[in-house]
Design a protein around this motif. Structure first.
Motif, PDB file in Angstrom:
ATOM      1  N   ARG A  25       0.814  -1.213   0.000  1.00 18.86           N
ATOM      2  CA  ARG A  25       0.000   0.000   0.000  1.00 18.86           C
ATOM      3  C   ARG A  25       0.846   1.260   0.000  1.00 18.86           C
ATOM      4  O   ARG A  25       0.481   2.256  -0.590  1.00 18.86           O
ATOM      5  N   GLY A  26       1.973   1.269   0.643  1.00 15.52           N
ATOM      6  CA  GLY A  26       2.787   2.473   0.753  1.00 15.52           C
ATOM      7  C   GLY A  26       3.631   2.745  -0.479  1.00 15.52           C
ATOM      8  O   GLY A  26       4.033   3.879  -0.726  1.00 15.52           O
ATOM      9  N   LYS A  27       3.894   1.734  -1.258  1.00 13.98           N
ATOM     10  CA  LYS A  27       4.789   1.876  -2.414  1.00 13.98           C
ATOM     11  C   LYS A  27       4.111   2.603  -3.579  1.00 13.98           C
ATOM     12  O   LYS A  27       4.757   3.360  -4.298  1.00 13.98           O
ATOM     13  N   ILE A  28       2.818   2.392  -3.764  1.00 18.05           N
ATOM     14  CA  ILE A  28       2.111   2.995  -4.901  1.00 18.05           C
ATOM     15  C   ILE A  28       2.096   4.527  -4.801  1.00 18.05           C
ATOM     16  O   ILE A  28       2.440   5.201  -5.779  1.00 18.05           O
ATOM     17  N   PRO A  29       1.743   5.127  -3.664  1.00 21.98           N
ATOM     18  CA  PRO A  29       1.803   6.595  -3.586  1.00 21.98           C
ATOM     19  C   PRO A  29       3.233   7.128  -3.764  1.00 21.98           C
ATOM     20  O   PRO A  29       3.432   8.192  -4.351  1.00 21.98           O
ATOM     21  N   GLU A  30       4.209   6.371  -3.300  1.00 21.81           N
ATOM     22  CA  GLU A  30       5.605   6.773  -3.471  1.00 21.81           C
ATOM     23  C   GLU A  30       5.980   6.787  -4.955  1.00 21.81           C
ATOM     24  O   GLU A  30       6.642   7.709  -5.435  1.00 21.81           O
ATOM     25  N   LEU A  31       5.546   5.764  -5.678  1.00 20.36           N
ATOM     26  CA  LEU A  31       5.804   5.713  -7.117  1.00 20.36           C
ATOM     27  C   LEU A  31       5.119   6.863  -7.846  1.00 20.36           C
ATOM     28  O   LEU A  31       5.704   7.471  -8.748  1.00 20.36           O
ATOM     29  N   MET A  32       3.894   7.172  -7.452  1.00 18.32           N
ATOM     30  CA  MET A  32       3.171   8.276  -8.091  1.00 18.32           C
ATOM     31  C   MET A  32       3.838   9.609  -7.778  1.00 18.32           C
ATOM     32  O   MET A  32       3.906  10.496  -8.627  1.00 18.32           O
ATOM     33  N   GLY A  33       4.358   9.767  -6.572  1.00 18.46           N
ATOM     34  CA  GLY A  33       5.078  10.990  -6.209  1.00 18.46           C
ATOM     35  C   GLY A  33       6.357  11.148  -7.018  1.00 18.46           C
ATOM     36  O   GLY A  33       6.689  12.249  -7.473  1.00 18.46           O
ATOM     37  N   ASP A  34       7.064  10.044  -7.216  1.00 20.76           N
ATOM     38  CA  ASP A  34       8.277  10.079  -8.044  1.00 20.76           C
ATOM     39  C   ASP A  34       7.952  10.439  -9.490  1.00 20.76           C
ATOM     40  O   ASP A  34       8.687  11.185 -10.129  1.00 20.76           O
ATOM     41  N   MET A  35       6.835   9.913  -9.983  1.00 21.19           N
ATOM     42  CA  MET A  35       6.444  10.229 -11.351  1.00 21.19           C
ATOM     43  C   MET A  35       6.072  11.715 -11.459  1.00 21.19           C
ATOM     44  O   MET A  35       6.425  12.373 -12.438  1.00 21.19           O
ATOM     45  N   ALA A  36       5.403  12.254 -10.455  1.00 20.72           N
ATOM     46  CA  ALA A  36       5.041  13.672 -10.470  1.00 20.72           C
ATOM     47  C   ALA A  36       6.292  14.548 -10.434  1.00 20.72           C
ATOM     48  O   ALA A  36       6.358  15.564 -11.130  1.00 20.72           O
ATOM     49  N   LYS A  37       7.287  14.154  -9.643  1.00 22.96           N
ATOM     50  CA  LYS A  37       8.548  14.906  -9.599  1.00 22.96           C
ATOM     51  C   LYS A  37       9.241  14.880 -10.954  1.00 22.96           C
ATOM     52  O   LYS A  37       9.806  15.876 -11.398  1.00 22.96           O
ATOM     53  N   GLY A  38       9.189  13.740 -11.617  1.00 19.33           N
ATOM     54  CA  GLY A  38       9.787  13.624 -12.944  1.00 19.33           C
ATOM     55  C   GLY A  38       9.105  14.529 -13.955  1.00 19.33           C
ATOM     56  O   GLY A  38       9.765  15.186 -14.768  1.00 19.33           O
ATOM     57  N   ILE A  39       7.788  14.587 -13.894  1.00 21.06           N
ATOM     58  CA  ILE A  39       7.040  15.450 -14.816  1.00 21.06           C
ATOM     59  C   ILE A  39       7.358  16.913 -14.537  1.00 21.06           C
ATOM     60  O   ILE A  39       7.556  17.704 -15.463  1.00 21.06           O
ATOM     61  N   LYS A  40       7.432  17.286 -13.263  1.00 25.18           N
ATOM     62  CA  LYS A  40       7.748  18.676 -12.914  1.00 25.18           C
ATOM     63  C   LYS A  40       9.147  19.062 -13.388  1.00 25.18           C
ATOM     64  O   LYS A  40       9.352  20.150 -13.922  1.00 25.18           O
ATOM     65  N   SER A  41      10.107  18.164 -13.217  1.00 28.09           N
ATOM     66  CA  SER A  41      11.464  18.489 -13.659  1.00 28.09           C
ATOM     67  C   SER A  41      11.535  18.550 -15.183  1.00 28.09           C
ATOM     68  O   SER A  41      12.270  19.371 -15.738  1.00 28.09           O
ATOM     69  N   PHE A  42      10.750  17.739 -15.876  1.00 31.68           N
ATOM     70  CA  PHE A  42      10.691  17.795 -17.330  1.00 31.68           C
ATOM     71  C   PHE A  42      10.129  19.138 -17.790  1.00 31.68           C
ATOM     72  O   PHE A  42      10.671  19.781 -18.688  1.00 31.68           O
ATOM     73  N   LYS A  43       9.039  19.583 -17.157  1.00 31.48           N
ATOM     74  CA  LYS A  43       8.437  20.872 -17.514  1.00 31.48           C
ATOM     75  C   LYS A  43       9.403  22.011 -17.224  1.00 31.48           C
ATOM     76  O   LYS A  43       9.498  22.968 -17.993  1.00 31.48           O
ATOM     77  N   LYS A  44      10.131  21.914 -16.102  1.00 31.00           N
ATOM     78  CA  LYS A  44      11.107  22.945 -15.756  1.00 31.00           C
ATOM     79  C   LYS A  44      12.217  23.000 -16.797  1.00 31.00           C
ATOM     80  O   LYS A  44      12.648  24.070 -17.220  1.00 31.00           O
ATOM     81  N   GLY A  45      12.681  21.849 -17.231  1.00 31.83           N
ATOM     82  CA  GLY A  45      13.714  21.793 -18.261  1.00 31.83           C
ATOM     83  C   GLY A  45      13.231  22.375 -19.576  1.00 31.83           C
ATOM     84  O   GLY A  45      13.967  23.073 -20.266  1.00 31.83           O
ATOM     85  N   MET A  46      11.978  22.102 -19.925  1.00 28.43           N
ATOM     86  CA  MET A  46      11.422  22.665 -21.155  1.00 28.43           C
ATOM     87  C   MET A  46      11.308  24.187 -21.050  1.00 28.43           C
ATOM     88  O   MET A  46      11.578  24.896 -22.013  1.00 28.43           O
ATOM     89  N   ALA A  47      10.924  24.700 -19.870  1.00 28.07           N
ATOM     90  CA  ALA A  47      10.813  26.143 -19.680  1.00 28.07           C
ATOM     91  C   ALA A  47      12.192  26.792 -19.762  1.00 28.07           C
ATOM     92  O   ALA A  47      12.340  27.880 -20.326  1.00 28.07           O
ATOM     93  N   GLU A  48      13.209  26.133 -19.213  1.00 25.72           N
ATOM     94  CA  GLU A  48      14.567  26.663 -19.285  1.00 25.72           C
ATOM     95  C   GLU A  48      15.058  26.677 -20.727  1.00 25.72           C
ATOM     96  O   GLU A  48      15.757  27.581 -21.141  1.00 25.72           O
ATOM     97  N   ASP A  49      14.655  25.675 -21.502  1.00 25.63           N
ATOM     98  CA  ASP A  49      14.997  25.634 -22.926  1.00 25.63           C
ATOM     99  C   ASP A  49      14.376  26.813 -23.662  1.00 25.63           C
ATOM    100  O   ASP A  49      15.019  27.447 -24.490  1.00 25.63           O
ATOM    101  N   ASP A  50      13.115  27.111 -23.353  1.00 24.33           N
ATOM    102  CA  ASP A  50      12.446  28.239 -23.988  1.00 24.33           C
ATOM    103  C   ASP A  50      13.121  29.553 -23.620  1.00 24.33           C
ATOM    104  O   ASP A  50      13.273  30.434 -24.458  1.00 24.33           O
ATOM    105  N   ASP A  51      13.541  29.691 -22.351  1.00 21.78           N
ATOM    106  CA  ASP A  51      14.239  30.903 -21.918  1.00 21.78           C
ATOM    107  C   ASP A  51      15.575  31.042 -22.632  1.00 21.78           C
ATOM    108  O   ASP A  51      15.975  32.128 -23.021  1.00 21.78           O
ATOM    109  N   ALA A  52      16.275  29.936 -22.804  1.00 19.54           N
ATOM    110  CA  ALA A  52      17.565  29.971 -23.492  1.00 19.54           C
ATOM    111  C   ALA A  52      17.379  30.347 -24.960  1.00 19.54           C
ATOM    112  O   ALA A  52      18.168  31.103 -25.517  1.00 19.54           O
ATOM    113  N   GLN A  53      16.319  29.851 -25.571  1.00 19.19           N
ATOM    114  CA  GLN A  53      16.029  30.191 -26.962  1.00 19.19           C
ATOM    115  C   GLN A  53      15.702  31.676 -27.086  1.00 19.19           C
ATOM    116  O   GLN A  53      16.138  32.334 -28.019  1.00 19.19           O
TER     117      GLN A  53
END
Length: 73
Positions: free
Chosen positions: A22-50
């Protein structure tokens, strides 16, 4: 035969809960959310660099090479 009934999905859910717990599933979902946030941040930094690479010039400044074209014609 082509579709799954509610009992099939319940069995799959029970197996997933037994494998991950039961505890592992929310942890996995939290890790996936962190990955999505870091991906969006990287894309925003790319746009700023452009945007930083674009060159803006004022209307009264001659464009590079414009003098050469004007003198040839």
């Amino acid at each position: 035969m082509g579709s799954f009934s509610i009992w099939h999905w319940l069995i799959v859910l029970v197996v997933i809960l037994l494998l991950f717990g039961r505890g592992k599933i929310p942890e996995l979902m939290g890790d996936m959310a962190k990955g999505i946030k870091s991906f969006k941040k990287g894309m925003a930094e790319d746009d700023d660099a452009q945007a930083a690479k674009t060159v803006e010039h004022k209307a009264d400044e001659p464009v590079k090479g414009a003098k050469e074209k004007a003198s040839k014609s």
